[in-house]
Design an enzyme around this catalytic site. Structure first.
Site, PDB file in Angstrom:
ATOM      1  N   LYS A 244       0.862  -1.184   0.000  1.00 19.19           N
ATOM      2  CA  LYS A 244       0.000   0.000   0.000  1.00 19.19           C
ATOM      3  C   LYS A 244       0.896   1.230   0.000  1.00 19.19           C
ATOM      4  O   LYS A 244       1.743   1.390   0.869  1.00 19.19           O
ATOM      5  CB  LYS A 244      -0.895   0.006   1.244  1.00 19.19           C
ATOM      6  N   ASP A 249      -2.716  10.445   3.169  1.00 11.61           N
ATOM      7  CA  ASP A 249      -4.100  10.031   3.400  1.00 11.61           C
ATOM      8  C   ASP A 249      -4.844  11.106   4.189  1.00 11.61           C
ATOM      9  O   ASP A 249      -4.757  11.164   5.411  1.00 11.61           O
ATOM     10  CB  ASP A 249      -4.124   8.690   4.152  1.00 11.61           C
ATOM     11  N   LYS A 256     -10.171  13.293   7.516  1.00 14.38           N
ATOM     12  CA  LYS A 256      -9.680  13.005   8.867  1.00 14.38           C
ATOM     13  C   LYS A 256      -9.647  14.286   9.685  1.00 14.38           C
ATOM     14  O   LYS A 256      -9.607  15.388   9.138  1.00 14.38           O
ATOM     15  CB  LYS A 256      -8.260  12.422   8.787  1.00 14.38           C
ATOM     16  N   ASP A 267       1.570   6.635   5.381  1.00 15.64           N
ATOM     17  CA  ASP A 267       0.624   5.667   4.822  1.00 15.64           C
ATOM     18  C   ASP A 267       1.167   4.974   3.567  1.00 15.64           C
ATOM     19  O   ASP A 267       0.488   4.168   2.954  1.00 15.64           O
ATOM     20  CB  ASP A 267      -0.704   6.371   4.513  1.00 15.64           C
ATOM     21  N   ASP A 327     -12.194   7.017   3.409  1.00 16.26           N
ATOM     22  CA  ASP A 327     -11.000   6.856   4.246  1.00 16.26           C
ATOM     23  C   ASP A 327     -10.567   5.389   4.340  1.00 16.26           C
ATOM     24  O   ASP A 327      -9.511   5.088   4.875  1.00 16.26           O
ATOM     25  CB  ASP A 327     -11.278   7.433   5.644  1.00 16.26           C
ATOM     26  N   GLU A 329      -9.367   3.645   2.010  1.00 13.93           N
ATOM     27  CA  GLU A 329      -8.848   3.702   0.643  1.00 13.93           C
ATOM     28  C   GLU A 329      -7.770   2.662   0.362  1.00 13.93           C
ATOM     29  O   GLU A 329      -7.569   2.256  -0.777  1.00 13.93           O
ATOM     30  CB  GLU A 329      -8.305   5.111   0.350  1.00 13.93           C
ATOM     31  N   ARG A 331      -7.511  -0.529   1.072  1.00 18.32           N
ATOM     32  CA  ARG A 331      -8.036  -1.794   0.520  1.00 18.32           C
ATOM     33  C   ARG A 331      -8.460  -1.615  -0.934  1.00 18.32           C
ATOM     34  O   ARG A 331      -8.383  -2.553  -1.724  1.00 18.32           O
ATOM     35  CB  ARG A 331      -9.191  -2.284   1.397  1.00 18.32           C
TER      36      ARG A 331
HETATM   37  N1  BES Z   1      -4.204   4.888   6.755  1.00 21.03           N
HETATM   38  C1  BES Z   1      -5.319   4.606   7.584  1.00 21.03           C
HETATM   39  C2  BES Z   1      -4.966   3.646   8.730  1.00 21.03           C
HETATM   40  C3  BES Z   1      -4.034   4.165   9.776  1.00 21.03           C
HETATM   41  C4  BES Z   1      -4.531   4.749  10.918  1.00 21.03           C
HETATM   42  C5  BES Z   1      -2.673   3.999   9.657  1.00 21.03           C
HETATM   43  C6  BES Z   1      -3.669   5.208  11.901  1.00 21.03           C
HETATM   44  C7  BES Z   1      -1.815   4.447  10.637  1.00 21.03           C
HETATM   45  C8  BES Z   1      -2.321   5.045  11.760  1.00 21.03           C
HETATM   46  C9  BES Z   1      -6.439   3.981   6.768  1.00 21.03           C
HETATM   47  O1  BES Z   1      -6.516   4.375   5.444  1.00 21.03           O
HETATM   48  C10 BES Z   1      -7.722   4.374   7.420  1.00 21.03           C
HETATM   49  O2  BES Z   1      -8.055   5.514   7.402  1.00 21.03           O
HETATM   50  N2  BES Z   1      -8.377   3.384   8.010  1.00 21.03           N
HETATM   51  C11 BES Z   1      -9.599   3.552   8.672  1.00 21.03           C
HETATM   52  C12 BES Z   1     -10.473   2.385   8.248  1.00 21.03           C
HETATM   53  C13 BES Z   1     -11.900   2.552   8.522  1.00 21.03           C
HETATM   54  C14 BES Z   1     -12.496   3.697   7.738  1.00 21.03           C
HETATM   55  C15 BES Z   1     -12.600   1.272   8.167  1.00 21.03           C
HETATM   56  C16 BES Z   1      -9.374   3.521  10.175  1.00 21.03           C
HETATM   57  O3  BES Z   1      -8.484   2.804  10.620  1.00 21.03           O
HETATM   58  O4  BES Z   1     -10.066   4.227  10.883  1.00 21.03           O
HETATM   59 ZN    ZN Z   2      -4.781   4.970   4.596  1.00 19.70          ZN
HETATM   60 MN    MN Z   3      -7.650   6.140   5.153  1.00 17.45          MN
END
Ligand code: BES
Ligand code: ZN
Ligand code: MN
Length: 481
Positions: A244, A249, A256, A267, A327, A329, A331
């Protein structure tokens, strides 16, 4: 901590490091001061304890405890002990060190190399005229015996590959765009890696729906990057690594919060680990089987052209996805890589690495990465490689009973459910829709382990390069298929 660390016999030996397992006999060849030091009350024998045996002498002699040899699992205690020594050498501004490691203890030499190499990393590229020179010194390191001396070289080289990944992760998002990440991958061409980069119309032609949609809002357009290491005459199936590579992000329209966004240059850590692993493969490991590294690189940004909640997108394998959260994204872009690899690479196995969910940080913190796998042998190999490399993984469930979380009214699946539960599992479950039956696949959620928030052990604050040393170990143990 060091300006640099070179494997070289020091012109002036300013320090001698003597590592010692507390259940080994005290060697009769040791000088009196060492014999006396191990018996001092203050020397408890705890792993990583460093005793300055000759504070005023030259060379300085550091005794370091490796704990007990019996019952030591993995080499992580050795790395931790060597990190403690490296920190002491740095504090004493030592410029030439010899490690007095016995011929049999290659692992100790390797640990010394990894520790010195990892602790020599720093992000200096963007320090400007406003920062005073720290006056770091360059260190020459050497081992007195042949086997550990060769292992020291190997440890330093492995750290170099991990450090490459760390520097990429730490590069700010106004510099490290998807195109820049592709350029970093291209720099491996000089090591014999074949690199292909797709953008624009080619992504449309290949129906890379995740990259196209996630990357739509940004002026920094998405890239699909394919790196291939292929030894001459190789006929075996490739191991495929997918990273990834979200260069920033923001969360997209599901933006966010301020505090949640800060740090999201990290990310891209999965993709950076794949670049680091390909560097190791091409420069050091040179396995007899092919290895393919894929970066799915995009910036998740906002504009009137952004993809949105309620959009439905169609993948090259025919699966349709209702976007319920912009968010989620990672996957979406990984799906492109997985579908491509299953269809076109004939993989022996696929391992993807992604900072996929905040949930895995809640579950496992910064110690273990989450491991999901559809294949027992692959899961075991990664678990064992984790134990040996110190980059450990903990298995979390993949089970069809989770599938219903992703039910969609309009498409095959949603990309994120409203339910708050099991986010890391939900992410992995989503990815199963893009893995062809029979392909051994593992997903590593490295959102927690990709960075260190403390100046401690092998790392300073910042990226850890997690995945490079794990994959190096994993690949070194694989037969040709
Ligand atoms: N890049 C984030 C995950 C992340 C969070 C990495 C904190 C490092 C530190 C990912 O794209 C994301 O935003 N994930 C969401 C998923 C949710 C919307 C299902 C999350 O973890 O809240
Ligand atoms: Zn992300
Ligand atoms: Mn995200």
């Amino acid at each position: 901590m060091f300006l640099s660390v070179a494997h070289r016999q020091p012109v002036v030996v300013e320090a001698v490091v003597v590592p010692w397992f507390s259940d080994d006999d005290v060697p009769v060849t040791w000088p009196n001061e060492l014999q006396e030091a191990v018996r001092r009350k203050e020397f408890t024998g705890d792993i990583g304890q460093v005793l300055d045996v000759s504070p005023l002498g030259s060379p300085r002699t550091f005794l370091v405890s490796l704990g007990r040899r019996a019952g030591m699992t993995g080499n992580q205690p050795l790395r931790k002990a060597m990190a403690a020594v490296a920190r002491r050498l740095s504090a004493a501004r030592i410029e030439g060190v010899v490690f007095d490691i016995v011929e049999e203890d290659g692992d100790v030499g390797m640990a010394a190399g990894e520790a010195l190499g990892l602790l020599s990393w720093r992000m200096a590229a963007y320090k400007g005229s406003g920062t005073a020179d720290k006056g770091l010194v360059a260190l020459d390191a050497w081992c007195s015996e042949d086997t550990p001396n060769r292992a020291l070289v190997k440890g330093l080289a492995l750290a170099e590959s991990a450090n490459l990944a760390r520097s990429l992760v730490a590069t700010p998002p106004n510099i490290a765009t998807p195109a820049w990440m592709a350029d970093q991958a291209r720099s491996l061409e000089s090591e014999g890696v074949k690199v292909d980069v797709w953008e624009g119309q080619r992504l449309e032609d290949e129906r890379m729906a995740g990259l196209i949609n996630v990357g739509k809002a940004s002026e920094n357009k998405p890239r699909f990057v394919r790196m291939e290491y292929r030894p001459t005459g190789a006929t075996g199936k490739p191991v495929v690594l997918i990273g990834k590579t979200i260069t920033y992000d923001t969360g997209g329209l599901a933006i966010k919060t301020r505090d949640g966004m800060k740090g999201m240059k990290g990310d891209k850590a999965g993709g950076c680990a794949v670049v680091g692993a390909m560097h190791w493969v091409a420069t050091q490991l040179m396995p007899a089987f092919p290895v393919v590294g894929i970066l799915v690189a995009a910036e998740n940004s906002i504009s009137d052209n952004a993809f949105r909640m309620d959009d439905v997108i169609t993948y090259r394998n025919g699966v349709t996805v209702e976007v319920t959260n912009t968010d989620a994204e990672g996957r979406l872009v990984l799906a492109d890589g997985l579908a491509w690899a299953c269809e076109r690479e004939d993989p022996a196995c696929i391992v993807d690495l992604a900072t996929l969910t905040g949930g895995v940080v809640i579950a496992l913190g910064k110690v273990f990465a989450g491991l999901f796998a559809n294949d027992e042998a692959l899961a075991r190999q990664l678990d064992e490689a984790g134990k040996r490399s110190g980059e450990r993984v903990w298995r979390l469930p993949l089970d069809t009973e989770y599938n219903e979380i992703l039910n969609s009214e309009v498409a095959d699946i949603v990309n994120s459910a409203a339910s708050k539960g099991a986010h890391p599992v939900m992410g992995a479950t989503f990815l199963t829709n893009f893995v062809a039956p029979g392909v051994p696949w593992a997903h590593l959620d490295i959102a927690g382990t990709s960075g260190s928030d403390a100046d401690k052990g092998l790392f300073v604050v910042g990226p850890t390069g997690f995945g490079v040393r794990l994959l190096a170990e994993f690949l070194s143990g694989r037969p040709v298929e």
